[in-house]
Write an enzyme that holds these catalytic residues in place. Structure first.
Site, mmCIF file in Angstrom:
data_model
loop_
_atom_site.group_PDB
_atom_site.id
_atom_site.type_symbol
_atom_site.label_atom_id
_atom_site.label_comp_id
_atom_site.label_asym_id
_atom_site.label_seq_id
_atom_site.Cartn_x
_atom_site.Cartn_y
_atom_site.Cartn_z
ATOM 1 N N LYS A 1 -10.814 -0.545 10.069
ATOM 2 C CA LYS A 1 -11.030 -1.747 9.246
ATOM 3 C C LYS A 1 -11.429 -2.939 10.098
ATOM 4 O O LYS A 1 -11.650 -4.034 9.577
ATOM 5 C CB LYS A 1 -9.757 -2.079 8.460
ATOM 6 N N HIS B 1 0.860 -1.176 0.000
ATOM 7 C CA HIS B 1 0.000 0.000 0.000
ATOM 8 C C HIS B 1 0.906 1.240 0.000
ATOM 9 O O HIS B 1 2.007 1.191 0.538
ATOM 10 C CB HIS B 1 -0.843 -0.047 1.273
ATOM 11 N N ASP C 1 3.065 -4.480 8.048
ATOM 12 C CA ASP C 1 1.843 -3.713 7.830
ATOM 13 C C ASP C 1 0.685 -4.705 7.919
ATOM 14 O O ASP C 1 0.391 -5.424 6.967
ATOM 15 C CB ASP C 1 1.888 -3.040 6.455
ATOM 16 N N CYS D 1 -4.787 2.612 -3.712
ATOM 17 C CA CYS D 1 -3.567 3.107 -3.066
ATOM 18 C C CYS D 1 -2.422 2.128 -3.220
ATOM 19 O O CYS D 1 -1.627 1.931 -2.287
ATOM 20 C CB CYS D 1 -3.792 3.414 -1.589
ATOM 21 N N GLN E 1 -4.594 -5.080 6.889
ATOM 22 C CA GLN E 1 -5.634 -5.951 6.323
ATOM 23 C C GLN E 1 -5.686 -7.294 7.052
ATOM 24 O O GLN E 1 -6.605 -8.075 6.831
ATOM 25 C CB GLN E 1 -5.367 -6.214 4.831
#
Ligand SMILES: Cc1ncc(COP(=O)(O)O)c(C=O)c1O
Lengths: 147, 413
Positions: free
Chosen positions: B228, B126, B202, B370, B205
Site C-alpha cells: 500500500k 479491518h 494497525d 474486509c 492505511q
C-alpha cells in the site's frame, strides 16, 4: 470493451426495479437455501415449495447488485410451476450459457431459456458471472435440501 | 520543502500503470487503499537486484551472499528510520499486515492472555485486526470489547476508560480503510498504558500517507504492508518494542529463526531473525527499501498535505455536483480523515456503480472492504470506495464525478 448495453438490457433493469416472487415461504413445508457472493457481499435466499415432482411456489429474499437480483427474479419465474427435473435441465443450460462447466458428461439439454437469454451479455463481463449465477447455485442447493 | 514544492505531475510520471491506457483511454486509478501502484524506482530496484545481485541471505560466506544480506538488512534500517523506531532489529519483516497482526495476536497474545482477559478493539477494524482476536477468544477464552463510533464515523471515546478497565490489550487502526478516519493514536496508546494494557496499532492505511513516529505514538506494536506504500506485495512489517519482542515466543518455526536445534528441542535466534522463519522475501525487501526512499524523497508531510487538499477537493466536487444523491461516509474534516471516500450513489448498487465507472477506466473498489462489522453499522452490504494517492490529482476527482453521470443514465434515476 463491450458496451454496457450488452450488460444492462432493458429486461434486466426491469426485473431489477420490480423483482418477481420476492418474499419468504414457511419452512417447512418449504425448503430454503442461502447463497452469498463474498466478493461483493450479495446475499440471496431461495425458498421452494415442492409438491411431488413439481415446484409449486418459489420466493426469493436478499439483496445485491442489479445482475444478481434480476437473475434471481428471472430464475424464480423460470422455475415456478415446473417439474424438478426440467428445472435441473434449465440450470445446466443457464450455467453453460454463463460458460461454467459442470462435471456431468451428458450433453447440455436443449431447453429454451426465453427471457433468461437477456443475461447472455454478462459473459462479456467475466467479473459479473458470479453475480448472475448466485441465484442458480442457491436454487441448486435448495433442491438438494429437498432430497 | 512544502507540498507546493513537489512537482506532482512528475510524481505521476514515475508510475507506469497510472500512465497506461485501456482501450486507448487513460486509467484513473482510485483504488490505492486496496493496493498502491509502483514507481519505476521500485520496479528497477527489484529487477536490478534480481539481475545483478540476487543471492541467499544470512547463510553463506561468499561475497555475493554478503552483499545480498546487506541489501536486505539495509531495507530494515530504511524502514526503521521511516517510522522512527528506536532499533533496526525491532523491525520484523512478514508477508503482510495481516501476518503481522496474527504474529502479535498469536505470539504475544497466546503467551500473555488467559481466560477472561479483555482485548479492546473498535467498530472500524479491518478483518485482519478482528479475526486473529476472535481465534484467540475461541482458543483462550478471552473477552472482546468494542469501541463504538460517532455518527460521523470517528471513535466514540466517551466510555473509553470503562472499556479499558482491566483490559490487557487495545488494538486499533490508525486510519480506517472504509471511512478514512484518522484516530487519535498517541492519546489511545496513553489511555491503554494508563489502564495497564498493551497498545497495538494497525497502521496499514496510515504509514503510506503520513509521517509515522512510533515513539511519539508511544505504541507497543505497529503493523503495516509494503504494497500500500508503493512497495511490492509479499512483504509486511511488524514493529514491536524490544523488551516485548524478546519476551515473546516465536510465531513460525523453521530455518533462520533458530540459534540451535537438537533432537530434544531448539533455542531461538536473536531479534529480528527469531520472527523471520524460512527464506524471507528478499527481493521484496529491496523493493520496500526503494519504496521508503521514494516516499522519503517526497517528504511524508508533503504527501499528507497533497492528500488533504485532494480529499477536500473530491468531497466538495462530489457533493456540489450530486448533493443528496451521494452519501459519503466518514468525517468531513480533512484534518481527521485520509483520502478514502466510501460512498453510496443514489440507490445504485456499488457493484453497478463500479461497473459503470470501469467503462471510463475509473478504478474504484466495490464491496465490504474486509470490514463487515463496520458495514453492518453503516447499514450497507457494500459501498463503492474511491481512494487517492500521490499520483492522483484533481482531474481524477473530476473524472470520477463525470463518470458517475453514466450510472444515472443507465439506471434512469
Ligand atoms: C486497515 C487495514 N488493516 C489491515 C489490512 C490488511 O493488509 P494486507 O491485506 O496487506 O495484509 C488492510 C488492507 O486492506 C487495511 O486496510
Amino acid at each position: 470493451m463491450p458496451g454496457l448495453e450488452d450488460l444492462y438490457r432493458e429486461i434486466i433493469l426491469d426485473h431489477y426495479r420490480s423483482p418477481r416472487n420476492r418474499g419468504e415461504l414457511p419452512t417447512p413445508p418449504a425448503v430454503h437455501a442461502q447463497g452469498h457472493n463474498p466478493l461483493c457481499g450479495d446475499e440471496i435466499t431461495v425458498y421452494l415449495q415442492i409438491d411431488g415432482d413439481t415446484i409449486t411456489d418459489v420466493k426469493v429474499g436478499g439483496q445485491g447488485c442489479s445482475i444478481s437480483q434480476s437473475s434471481a427474479s428471472m430464475m424464480s419465474q423460470a422455475v415456478k410451476g415446473k417439474k424438478v427435473d426440467d428445472v435441473k435441465a434449465v440450470v445446466r443450460k443457464f450455467k453453460s450459457m454463463m460458460s461454467i462447466d459442470d462435471e456431468d458428461p451428458t450433453p447440455i439439454p436443449e431447453v429454451k431459456l426465453g427471457d433468461l437469454e437477456a443475461l447472455q451479455g454478462v459473459v462479456k463481463f467475466p467479473v459479473r458471472i458470479k453475480c448472475a449465477v448466485l441465484a442458480w447455485n442457491t436454487l441448486t442447493e435448495a433442491l438438494a435440501e429437498a432430497q | 520543502m512544502s507540498a507546493a514544492a513537489v512537482d506532482w505531475a512528475r510524481v505521476k510520471a514515475d508510475f507506469p500503470v497510472v500512465n497506461g491506457r485501456i482501450d486507448g483511454q487513460p486509467i484513473v486509478y482510485l483504488d490505492s487503499a486496496n493496493t498502491s501502484q509502483k514507481p519505476h524506482a521500485v520496479i528497477d530496484a527489484m529487477a536490478d537486484f534480481m539481475r545483478h545481485a540476487y543471492a541467499p541471505i544470512n547463510r553463506s560466506a561468499y561475497r555475493l551472499a554478503a552483499a545480498a544480506t546487506d541489501a536486505y538488512e539495509g531495507a530494515r534500517t530504511k524502514v526503521q528510520k521511516f517510522i522512527n523506531a528506536p532499533k533496526a532489529h525491532e523491525v520484523v519483516f512478514t508477508k503482510n499486515a495481516t501476518e503481522s497482526l496474527n504474529l502479535v495476536a498469536h505470539s504475544w497474545g497466546g503467551a500473555n492472555l488467559k481466560r477472561g482477559d479483555a482485548v479492546v478493539l473498535t467498530h472500524m477494524e479491518h478483518h485482519a485486526n478482528i479475526v486473529p482476536w476472535q481465534m484467540l477468544a475461541a482458543s483462550h477464552g478471552i473477552e472482546l470489547r468494542w469501541i463504538p463510533l460517532t455518527a460521523d464515523g470517528q471513535l466514540d471515546l466517551t466510555n473509553l476508560s470503562t472499556l479499558l478497565d482491566g483490559a490487557k490489550v487495545l488494538s486499533f487502526t490508525a486510519m480506517s480503510n472504509v471511512l478514512g478516519t484518522i484516530t487519535p493514536v498517541a492519546a489511545l496508546c496513553k489511555a491503554a498504558h494508563d489502564a495497564g494494557a498493551v497498545a497495538i496499532v494497525d497502521a496499514c492505511q496510515y504509514v503510506p500517507h503520513n509521517v509515522t513516529d512510533v515513539q511519539a505514538w508511544g505504541a507497543d506494536f505497529v503493523t503495516f504492508s509494503s504494497h500500500k506504500m508503493v512497495g511490492p506485495s509479499g512483504i509486511g512489517v511488524m514493529w514491536g518494542r524490544e523488551a516485548l519482542l524478546d519476551a515473546m515466543p516465536p510465531f513460525l518455526g523453521g530455518g533462520n529463526m533458530i540459534a540451535d536445534v537438537r533432537l530434544d528441542g531448539f533455542t531461538c535466534a536473536e531479534l529480528p531473525a527469531k520472527f523471520e522463519a524460512g527464506t524471507p522475501p528478499i527481493v521484496e525487501a529491496v523493493g520496500l527499501g526503494a519504496a521508503v526512499e521514494y516516499l522519503s524523497g517526497l517528504g511524508m508531510s508533503n504527501v499528507r498535505q497533497h492528500e488533504m487538499h485532494l480529499t477536500d477537493y473530491a468531497l466538495r466536487t462530489l457533493t456540489d455536483r450530486y448533493g443528496d444523491d451521494i452519501t459519503i461516509h466518514g468525517p468531513r474534516n480533512v484534518e481527521v480523515r485520509g483520502a478514502v471516500l466510501s460512498f453510496a450513489f443514489r440507490d445504485i448498487h456499488p457493484h453497478d456503480v463500479s461497473q459503470v465507472l470501469d467503462q471510463k477506466n475509473v478504478c474504484v473498489r466495490a464491496g465490504h472492504h474486509c470490514a463487515k462489522p463496520l458495514m453492518r453499522l453503516l447499514g450497507a452490504n457494500a459501498t463503492a470506495r474511491a481512494s487517492f494517492y500521490i499520483y492522483n490529482d484533481e482531474s481524477d476527482a473530476d473524472a470520477l464525478a463525470d463518470a458517475l453521470d453514466g450510472a444515472s443514465d443507465i439506471f434512469g434515476l
